[in-house]
Design an enzyme around this catalytic site. Structure first.
Site, PDB file in Angstrom:
ATOM      1  N   HIS A 156     -57.210  14.874 -36.152  1.00 28.36           N
ATOM      2  CA  HIS A 156     -56.679  14.115 -37.287  1.00 28.36           C
ATOM      3  C   HIS A 156     -55.230  13.705 -37.089  1.00 28.36           C
ATOM      4  CE1 HIS A 156     -60.026  14.775 -40.248  1.00 28.36           C
ATOM      5  NE2 HIS A 156     -60.318  15.716 -39.359  1.00 28.36           N
ATOM      6  N   ASP A 363     -47.681   9.690 -37.553  1.00 24.27           N
ATOM      7  CA  ASP A 363     -48.807  10.104 -38.377  1.00 24.27           C
ATOM      8  C   ASP A 363     -50.103   9.730 -37.686  1.00 24.27           C
ATOM      9  OD1 ASP A 363     -49.480  11.457 -40.702  1.00 24.27           O
ATOM     10  OD2 ASP A 363     -48.425  10.049 -41.998  1.00 24.27           O
TER      11      ASP A 363
END
Length: 456
Positions: A156, A363
């Protein structure tokens, strides 16, 4: 039909009235409810010893198996190697790397505990779906126990460049262990290229676009950008547009325009840079003073991990300094809240704002950016101002206004553009982004990954 066995550090609740939030929780729950399966992970509890499992049965053939960790395993596995080594390095913050041999041993020990728990419940045709950086060596330990099932890992968070990845002590051992997975899913093509480059240059693997072959074992890699459920978010934002919390927020705004940001309190999110960008907007564009408010919601995250307390203190000082400089009797520029709101309330806040500000320094995806877009009213949408270093920028570049979060003056200029944007352009940009969200929805992410794992 094959079951899905999901492994993640934490699991979503099954109890009535409890709502799963976040892409991992919602996506995994949906997958398991459709085909049945088991979700396994840490219970969130600290006990005398690790690994005494507890089962919880849900509906539709879905069940949870969770177990506690000892204080020592929590400190070394979670606080230590996972979040003081892997998290900062994968987010390109090698200056925050804090390595200890005992933490690495604890990381391996907990992965072996998870492997033992998997072996006890796995059936021969099960598909094992492992999530995130906590479990990079898990498949290798399962193979050592004789497990032959198909193993998939979805990361992720970003995968760093090889120069950065090599700052991790024992990086080669970790990478060799990851090659025991049959499929590794990544958020962006940049992540895939970085991983493939490392295997080729430093482990001597043979590679193609989507496959790494190391010591005769082939591991497929793929890009699977995680999404949201745009229709569900639209419904939530509409249904709660008159919520009590939103009425309170609007009362305090007194018809001023609203810039909103929602993040965990984490150094990867660019929170300090964001505050400085808003300060620059007020400093260089007087027309916005008293007419725009910035709301930052930042629930505490990993408060017991090295470095996070300093971040909270810095943010509080920065917000206090800015407010001390610009506050008027009827206006406070920044409302900075270290607390959580439920998902429906957050979606209603997004719907009521004119700008959603995401300034990640690095991110994997940043689902807040996608949630902000999905929550907007189609007849009067807000503008997404998005860091080019968030994974979401790869998909939303045509509709969002991209920024470099290190460029304070550039951020202020972009916020000015967003606040003054005409309705026709806002609608056009919103339509472009909604098309992307529907195409790369949460269901599409889940189905693509699981179909590829089955076909490995």
């Amino acid at each position: 039909m094959a079951r899905i066995l999901v492994v993640s550090n934490r699991v979503a609740p099954l109890a009535e009235g409890q709502v799963a939030t976040g892409g991992l929780a919602v996506g995994v729950l949906d997958a398991l409810k459709e085909v049945g399966g088991i979700w396994m992970g840490w219970s969130g509890e600290i006990a005398r010893e690790s690994g005494t499992p507890r089962a919880e049965q849900g509906s539709g053939g879905l069940s949870l198996i969770t177990w506690p960790l000892s204080q020592y395993d929590y400190d070394t596995f979670y606080r230590g190697f996972a979040n003081s080594v892997l998290w900062p390095v994968f987010h390109f913050r090698t200056d925050l790397l804090h390595y200890r041999d005992e933490d690495y041993e604890g990381y391996k020990r907990v992965n072996r505990i998870f492997a033992e728990q998997l072996r006890r419940v796995a059936q021969p045709d099960d598909l094992i779906w492992v999530h995130d950086y906590h479990f990079l060596p898990l498949a290798q330990y399962c193979r050592e126990l004789g497990m032959q099932q198909k193993f998939g890992l979805f990361l992720h968070i970003p995968f760093p460049s090889d120069q950065v990845f090599r700052t991790i002590p024992h990086h080669a051992d970790l990478a060799r262990a990851m090659a025991a997975f049959d499929l590794i899913g990544l958020q962006t093509n940049d992540d895939l290229l970085a991983m493939r480059d490392y295997y080729e240059r430093h482990l001597g693997a043979s590679t193609s676009h989507d496959t790494v072959v190391l010591n005769g074992k082939a591991t497929r890699m793929g890009v699977y950008p995680i999404g949201v459920c745009p229709e569900d978010i639209q419904s939530l934002s509409r249904e709660h547009r008159n919520s009590r919390e939103l009425i309170k927020l609007k009362s305090g705004l007194q018809h001023r325009r609203l810039i909103i940001s929602v993040d965990r309190l984490d150094y990867s999110k660019g929170l300090v840079e964001r505050f400085r960008g808003f300060e620059c907007l007020l400093d260089t564009r007087p027309k916005f003073r008293g007419h725009v408010s910035f709301v930052q919601i930042a629930p505490p995250s990993r408060a017991d991990v090295h470095g996070y307390r300093n971040l909270r203190r810095t943010l509080e000082q920065t917000a206090g300094r800015i407010n001390g400089r610009w506050t008027e009797l009827s206006w406070t520029p920044i409302r900075y809240m270290n607390r959580s709101f439920d998902r429906p309330t957050l979606m209603s806040f997004f719907r009521a704002s004119q700008v959603g500000l995401v300034t990640s320094l690095r991110d994997g995806m940043n689902l807040v950016a996608k949630e902000y877009v999905a929550a907007q009213p189609e007849d009067d949408p807000g503008v997404l101002v998005l860091s080019e270093f968030a994974g979401a920028a790869h998909e939303l570049a045509e509709g969002a206004l991209l920024i470099n979060p290190y460029d304070t003056a550039g951020m202020a200029r972009t916020l000015h553009t967003a606040l003054d944007m005409e309705s026709s352009e806002r609608k056009h940009r919103h339509e472009i982004m909604m098309d992307v969200l529907r195409k790369n929805s949460l269901a599409a992410w889940r189905e693509r990954f699981m179909d590829d794992l089955k076909g490995v």
